[in-house]
Design a protein around this motif. Sequence first.
Motif, PDB file in Angstrom:
ATOM      1  N   HIS A 102     -17.098 -10.730 -75.983  1.00 47.27           N
ATOM      2  CA  HIS A 102     -17.686 -10.243 -77.239  1.00 47.27           C
ATOM      3  C   HIS A 102     -17.367 -11.185 -78.390  1.00 47.27           C
ATOM      4  CE1 HIS A 102     -13.777  -8.292 -77.709  1.00 47.27           C
ATOM      5  NE2 HIS A 102     -14.053  -8.114 -78.973  1.00 47.27           N
ATOM      6  N   ARG A 103     -16.294 -12.005 -78.245  1.00 47.09           N
ATOM      7  CA  ARG A 103     -16.018 -13.030 -79.274  1.00 47.09           C
ATOM      8  C   ARG A 103     -17.133 -14.084 -79.301  1.00 47.09           C
ATOM      9  NH1 ARG A 103     -14.596 -12.384 -83.675  1.00 47.09           N
ATOM     10  NH2 ARG A 103     -14.870 -14.616 -83.909  1.00 47.09           N
ATOM     11  N   ASP A 104     -17.620 -14.456 -78.102  1.00 47.23           N
ATOM     12  CA  ASP A 104     -18.722 -15.437 -78.040  1.00 47.23           C
ATOM     13  C   ASP A 104     -19.940 -14.908 -78.793  1.00 47.23           C
ATOM     14  OD1 ASP A 104     -17.327 -17.232 -76.355  1.00 47.23           O
ATOM     15  OD2 ASP A 104     -17.863 -16.046 -74.587  1.00 47.23           O
ATOM     16  N   ILE A 105     -20.269 -13.645 -78.521  1.00 44.74           N
ATOM     17  CA  ILE A 105     -21.443 -13.047 -79.187  1.00 44.74           C
ATOM     18  C   ILE A 105     -21.183 -12.941 -80.691  1.00 44.74           C
ATOM     19  CG2 ILE A 105     -22.852 -10.927 -79.367  1.00 44.74           C
ATOM     20  CD1 ILE A 105     -23.404 -12.544 -76.812  1.00 44.74           C
ATOM     21  N   ALA A 106     -19.941 -12.589 -81.057  1.00 44.76           N
ATOM     22  CA  ALA A 106     -19.609 -12.476 -82.487  1.00 44.76           C
ATOM     23  C   ALA A 106     -19.808 -13.833 -83.180  1.00 44.76           C
ATOM     24  CB  ALA A 106     -18.175 -11.987 -82.653  1.00 44.76           C
ATOM     25  N   ARG A 107     -19.375 -14.891 -82.509  1.00 43.91           N
ATOM     26  CA  ARG A 107     -19.541 -16.229 -83.108  1.00 43.91           C
ATOM     27  C   ARG A 107     -21.019 -16.555 -83.317  1.00 43.91           C
ATOM     28  NH1 ARG A 107     -14.696 -17.793 -80.687  1.00 43.91           N
ATOM     29  NH2 ARG A 107     -15.651 -17.937 -78.641  1.00 43.91           N
ATOM     30  N   MET A 108     -21.837 -16.225 -82.316  1.00 48.76           N
ATOM     31  CA  MET A 108     -23.281 -16.487 -82.454  1.00 48.76           C
ATOM     32  C   MET A 108     -23.870 -15.649 -83.579  1.00 48.76           C
ATOM     33  SD  MET A 108     -24.516 -16.525 -78.495  1.00 48.76           S
ATOM     34  CE  MET A 108     -23.403 -17.159 -77.264  1.00 48.76           C
ATOM     35  N   ALA A 109     -23.416 -14.395 -83.665  1.00 45.84           N
ATOM     36  CA  ALA A 109     -23.921 -13.504 -84.720  1.00 45.84           C
ATOM     37  C   ALA A 109     -23.523 -14.046 -86.099  1.00 45.84           C
ATOM     38  CB  ALA A 109     -23.375 -12.092 -84.518  1.00 45.84           C
ATOM     39  N   GLU A 110     -22.280 -14.521 -86.196  1.00 46.11           N
ATOM     40  CA  GLU A 110     -21.803 -15.070 -87.481  1.00 46.11           C
ATOM     41  C   GLU A 110     -22.595 -16.324 -87.870  1.00 46.11           C
ATOM     42  OE1 GLU A 110     -17.659 -15.367 -86.495  1.00 46.11           O
ATOM     43  OE2 GLU A 110     -17.484 -13.169 -86.566  1.00 46.11           O
ATOM     44  N   ALA A 111     -22.941 -17.140 -86.868  1.00 53.38           N
ATOM     45  CA  ALA A 111     -23.727 -18.351 -87.145  1.00 53.38           C
ATOM     46  C   ALA A 111     -25.100 -17.952 -87.702  1.00 53.38           C
ATOM     47  CB  ALA A 111     -23.881 -19.189 -85.876  1.00 53.38           C
ATOM     48  N   LEU A 112     -25.713 -16.921 -87.122  1.00 57.08           N
ATOM     49  CA  LEU A 112     -27.011 -16.449 -87.628  1.00 57.08           C
ATOM     50  C   LEU A 112     -26.862 -15.919 -89.052  1.00 57.08           C
ATOM     51  CD1 LEU A 112     -28.662 -14.492 -84.659  1.00 57.08           C
ATOM     52  CD2 LEU A 112     -29.520 -16.575 -85.751  1.00 57.08           C
ATOM     53  N   GLU A 113     -25.768 -15.166 -89.276  1.00 62.32           N
ATOM     54  CA  GLU A 113     -25.543 -14.589 -90.605  1.00 62.32           C
ATOM     55  C   GLU A 113     -25.388 -15.687 -91.658  1.00 62.32           C
ATOM     56  OE1 GLU A 113     -23.511 -10.256 -89.575  1.00 62.32           O
ATOM     57  OE2 GLU A 113     -22.226 -12.018 -89.633  1.00 62.32           O
ATOM     58  N   ARG A 114     -24.746 -16.787 -91.262  1.00 67.52           N
ATOM     59  CA  ARG A 114     -24.586 -17.901 -92.212  1.00 67.52           C
ATOM     60  C   ARG A 114     -25.934 -18.510 -92.585  1.00 67.52           C
ATOM     61  NH1 ARG A 114     -19.829 -18.881 -89.420  1.00 67.52           N
ATOM     62  NH2 ARG A 114     -20.815 -20.354 -88.004  1.00 67.52           N
ATOM     63  N   GLN A 115     -26.898 -18.374 -91.651  1.00 64.29           N
ATOM     64  CA  GLN A 115     -28.249 -18.866 -91.973  1.00 64.29           C
ATOM     65  C   GLN A 115     -29.039 -17.839 -92.787  1.00 64.29           C
ATOM     66  OE1 GLN A 115     -30.148 -19.804 -88.202  1.00 64.29           O
ATOM     67  NE2 GLN A 115     -28.315 -20.873 -87.496  1.00 64.29           N
ATOM     68  N   GLY A 116     -28.403 -16.739 -93.118  1.00 67.00           N
ATOM     69  CA  GLY A 116     -29.067 -15.734 -93.947  1.00 67.00           C
ATOM     70  C   GLY A 116     -29.770 -14.642 -93.159  1.00 67.00           C
ATOM     71  N   VAL A 117     -29.619 -14.645 -91.829  1.00 67.98           N
ATOM     72  CA  VAL A 117     -30.247 -13.602 -91.011  1.00 67.98           C
ATOM     73  C   VAL A 117     -29.386 -12.335 -91.073  1.00 67.98           C
ATOM     74  CG1 VAL A 117     -30.976 -12.969 -88.663  1.00 67.98           C
ATOM     75  CG2 VAL A 117     -31.149 -15.364 -89.430  1.00 67.98           C
ATOM     76  N   ARG A 118     -30.036 -11.179 -91.236  1.00 65.91           N
ATOM     77  CA  ARG A 118     -29.272  -9.921 -91.220  1.00 65.91           C
ATOM     78  C   ARG A 118     -29.169  -9.402 -89.797  1.00 65.91           C
ATOM     79  NH1 ARG A 118     -30.200  -5.347 -95.504  1.00 65.91           N
ATOM     80  NH2 ARG A 118     -28.835  -4.379 -93.979  1.00 65.91           N
ATOM     81  N   VAL A 119     -27.953  -9.379 -89.307  1.00 62.82           N
ATOM     82  CA  VAL A 119     -27.729  -8.957 -87.922  1.00 62.82           C
ATOM     83  C   VAL A 119     -27.153  -7.542 -87.929  1.00 62.82           C
ATOM     84  CG1 VAL A 119     -26.481  -9.463 -85.784  1.00 62.82           C
ATOM     85  CG2 VAL A 119     -27.257 -11.356 -87.251  1.00 62.82           C
ATOM     86  N   ILE A 120     -27.648  -6.687 -87.042  1.00 63.98           N
ATOM     87  CA  ILE A 120     -27.018  -5.367 -86.869  1.00 63.98           C
ATOM     88  C   ILE A 120     -25.851  -5.568 -85.910  1.00 63.98           C
ATOM     89  CG2 ILE A 120     -27.307  -2.975 -86.131  1.00 63.98           C
ATOM     90  CD1 ILE A 120     -30.203  -3.111 -86.961  1.00 63.98           C
ATOM     91  N   ARG A 121     -24.639  -5.479 -86.466  1.00 65.47           N
ATOM     92  CA  ARG A 121     -23.437  -5.831 -85.704  1.00 65.47           C
ATOM     93  C   ARG A 121     -22.901  -4.628 -84.928  1.00 65.47           C
ATOM     94  NH1 ARG A 121     -20.888 -10.574 -87.340  1.00 65.47           N
ATOM     95  NH2 ARG A 121     -19.709 -10.226 -85.436  1.00 65.47           N
ATOM     96  N   MET A 122     -23.267  -4.589 -83.660  1.00 65.01           N
ATOM     97  CA  MET A 122     -22.735  -3.512 -82.823  1.00 65.01           C
ATOM     98  C   MET A 122     -21.762  -4.096 -81.797  1.00 65.01           C
ATOM     99  SD  MET A 122     -25.889  -0.864 -82.670  1.00 65.01           S
ATOM    100  CE  MET A 122     -26.771  -1.490 -81.273  1.00 65.01           C
ATOM    101  N   ASP A 123     -21.277  -5.304 -82.069  1.00 68.05           N
ATOM    102  CA  ASP A 123     -20.349  -5.968 -81.136  1.00 68.05           C
ATOM    103  C   ASP A 123     -18.878  -5.753 -81.501  1.00 68.05           C
ATOM    104  OD1 ASP A 123     -21.142  -7.595 -83.400  1.00 68.05           O
ATOM    105  OD2 ASP A 123     -19.970  -9.233 -82.549  1.00 68.05           O
TER     106      ASP A 123
END
Length: 375
Positions: free
Chosen positions: A6-27
Amino acid sequence: RKVLTHRDIARMAEALERQGVRVIRMDVGEPDFRAPSVVVERAYQEMKAGKSRYTEPKGRQELREAIADYVKMKFGADVKADQVIATMGGAFGVYLALASTISPGDEVIVIDPSWPIYKSCIRYVGGRPIVLETRLEDNWEPNLDELNEKMSAATKAIILNYPSNPTGKALSKKTFKGIVEIAQDKKLTLISDEVYADYNFTGSGHNTVLNYPEVSYVLISSFSKSWGMTGFRVGFVISDLDRANKMAAIQSMLITCIPEFVQYAAIEALKCLDEAKRNLEVMKERAEAVCKALEPLPVSFYKPDGAMYVFPRIDVEGIDGSEFAVKLLEKKNVSVAPGGAFGNYFDYFRISLGQPKEALVEGVKRIGEFLSSMS
Ligand SMILES: Cc1ncc(COP(=O)(O)O)c(C=O)c1O
């Protein structure tokens, strides 16, 4: 097979968030609740008053007495302040329990699916994790005959975590007692991680190892989940006095003690029974909403008894949990934890309930859209 954590997925989610994408974080396994304001205020006032010094390794007497009173009030458990150690979160409690129990070559039984830290920590202290798998078909109930078969001369401990991360399963009193009896019979230590004790949706009460003082045990608990205090890094362990002293010696060597003002904040949290109850109600409502939203989807799941997760199996041919989590994130901007992170559960994923209900329901809706696009 590439298994993502889940850390791998969190890192990918954070990378998207840095690009301004709103991610629904259920991880992330972290409640969104804020710490009670009286807790924050107390930490601040104590820090201002100079309470920022070393304390004894186990923590201040006042805090340990407050914890002993608290478990007496909640569970009727009779423990002395000297058996209690305030630790750096439940996570450090897991380390203290294992480091004080396990010598190189010893085996520890872990009931899967499980929080991944148990296995890595067992290996870190030189032990060998022996996995007892449980199944959705059995409602995640551990089979005690299978548990007995896992024992060898090298077995030293069993780790329990109920209510469970990731399944939300809580044990019946009968099963809990059955495991206690096995541990007693085989002279093992029961390490019971009860950080989700306050999130019990069944109303039938939490089963705690503290009610079985005849077995060798370490209870692990935390302020993180009940009160939204993850970043305070405060939890506690309780065991017999000898082991508590051993754990205190390790804590003293590694971190001296936890911060003094955090210890005062913890004393304040123990008084915040209404906040913990409200957090439980909110979590229960979220679990119900998520289960309802999952109902029409091609997934199977156990309706959680507690904790803050739902752990569905994907009933669509040929979908792997890690690939599912990555694609779901890319296509629908929803992050979940892949099931393979918790053991041999590659068709599963974990939804964390640490988000407002509306976000969770929207997330599940997108999961449904994504699954129907794949089947
Ligand atoms: C099962 C379980 N135990 C222990 C912890 C540790 O939490 P903390 O160290 O914040 O108390 C967690 C956190 O996710 C957990 O899920």
